[in-house]
Design an enzyme around this catalytic site. Sequence first.
Site, PDB file in Angstrom:
ATOM      1  CG  PHE A  59      -1.897   1.181   1.163  1.00 17.23           C
ATOM      2  CD1 PHE A  59      -3.066   1.073   0.432  1.00 17.23           C
ATOM      3  CD2 PHE A  59      -1.622   2.384   1.799  1.00 17.23           C
ATOM      4  CE1 PHE A  59      -3.956   2.142   0.345  1.00 17.23           C
ATOM      5  CE2 PHE A  59      -2.503   3.453   1.709  1.00 17.23           C
ATOM      6  CZ  PHE A  59      -3.677   3.326   0.983  1.00 17.23           C
ATOM      7  CG  ASP A  98       5.620   3.723   1.692  1.00 15.57           C
ATOM      8  OD1 ASP A  98       5.670   4.375   2.755  1.00 15.57           O
ATOM      9  OD2 ASP A  98       4.563   3.538   1.055  1.00 15.57           O
ATOM     10  CE  LYS A 158      -0.203   5.226   7.879  1.00 18.13           C
ATOM     11  NZ  LYS A 158      -1.592   5.548   8.156  1.00 18.13           N
TER      12      LYS A 158
HETATM   13  C1  LIG Z   1       3.054   2.456   3.802  1.00 14.56           C
HETATM   14  C2  LIG Z   1       2.095   3.547   3.486  1.00 14.56           C
HETATM   15  N1  LIG Z   1       2.355   4.379   2.460  1.00 14.56           N
HETATM   16  C3  LIG Z   1       1.530   5.382   2.160  1.00 14.56           C
HETATM   17  C4  LIG Z   1       0.365   5.610   2.861  1.00 14.56           C
HETATM   18  C5  LIG Z   1      -0.537   6.744   2.485  1.00 14.56           C
HETATM   19  O1  LIG Z   1      -0.457   7.745   3.447  1.00 14.56           O
HETATM   20  P1  LIG Z   1      -1.573   8.903   3.544  1.00 14.56           P
HETATM   21  O2  LIG Z   1      -2.838   8.255   3.978  1.00 14.56           O
HETATM   22  O3  LIG Z   1      -1.005   9.867   4.525  1.00 14.56           O
HETATM   23  O4  LIG Z   1      -1.678   9.485   2.171  1.00 14.56           O
HETATM   24  C6  LIG Z   1       0.045   4.754   3.929  1.00 14.56           C
HETATM   25  C7  LIG Z   1      -1.211   4.950   4.680  1.00 14.56           C
HETATM   26  O5  LIG Z   1      -1.711   4.054   5.313  1.00 14.56           O
HETATM   27  C8  LIG Z   1       0.929   3.711   4.243  1.00 14.56           C
HETATM   28  O6  LIG Z   1       0.678   2.868   5.254  1.00 14.56           O
END
Ligand SMILES: Cc1ncc(COP(=O)(O)O)c(C=O)c1O
Length: 388
Positions: free
Chosen positions: A124, A209, A239
């Site tokens: 994700f 990520d 986050k």
């Molecule tokens: C690993 C990862 N990348 C990207 C995101 C996307 O972040 P945002 O919701 O702040 O756009 C998330 C959100 O859960 C995530 O867990």
Amino acid sequence: MTQMATYDRYPVTLVRGKGVRVQDDAGRWYLDMAGGIAAVPIGHAHPRWVAAVTEQAGTLVHVSNLFRTGPQERLAERLVALAGFGEVFLSNSGAEANEAALKIVRKWGRARGKSRVVTLAGSFHGRTFATLAATGRPEKQAPFLPLVEGFSHVPPGDFQALQQAVDRTVAAVMLEPVLGEGGVIPLHPAYLAEARALCDRHDALLVLDEVQTGVGRTGTWFAFQGTQAVRPDVVTLAKGLGGGLPIGATIASPEAAFGAGEHASTFGGGPVPCAGALAVLDVIEEEGLLDNAMTQGKRLRAELREALPEGTFREVRGRGLLVGIELAGRLRSRDVVLALLERGVLSTEAGPSVVRLSPPLSISEEEVAEAIDALAGAVARVAEEGTG
Ligand SMILES: Cc1ncc(COP(=O)(O)O)c(C=O)c1O
């Protein structure tokens, strides 16, 4: 209905938070084992964070990024020092941080005549178009076809599939060190090392990520500095960084970083979220929260394995205070999350069969014990109802 039906919400309205607890509109307090999905590392309303944010709000909230601000410059310096490499671009969310990373990959690959990106099935990376294409979840992509082209997905942990997918035509491999939404699946350090070696061999960038794993969540500032040690070319954060305020960061090696005019954001790196982020980093450092995340995370995983009724779970896994309980048989994570809520504990689902715990890194031994008791009770009840 006044809001779009994007969230399948739990039946509780929250009004207040303090430390590892949140209160609902009927006055009931809950133990927050969700932590805003890993977004509240120092707990709710930490006095140091509240003071920093309110002080900054009363001093300067916004100027264009065409001007310098102290909080932004200080945060960029701190992040580069903690990461040990790179230059930073500050944005407002995880998706934006990853979108910037993918633009960096495009630009870097363009100079080499390639644009393919390999990511993981079940990963994700966000909901914007490029990050949705990077996300290895066909069901999330289906309504929004056609996608941004050039992404392929391989099963996590499968060395052979990765080796076959990465060749000279690949511009980047993008990985979550622990797949968060995909079910709290830590990648083996040897798999990350193989990804690094393949990127080196084929002149590709390794993008990590760390939106969910960063800012101390796994017991080190970045997961890539801990048990999953590997050197990335680009790493993203969001986050936990703002302590609850929206902020994203993309850190890239200077050879790959954006140049003048190549990217921008009106609100990215604003003085208030940056002041909040600096307070988060200070509190983590001064209160020893990296060690606490490591210690309490280990305790939580080990004691859960003992406390959960036999036959109700397949695995308890994770790194630091990012913990997943994979339920066995027909047990559903949503049922357990709801049963936990009744017992006064917040948690979240990471897929249909995994309950995720991502509490503030400041959680105490007693609070961990309370969570374990509640989980054992909730899982037992859901299992009983399932067989009854
Ligand atoms: C690993 C990862 N990348 C990207 C995101 C996307 O972040 P945002 O919701 O702040 O756009 C998330 C959100 O859960 C995530 O867990």
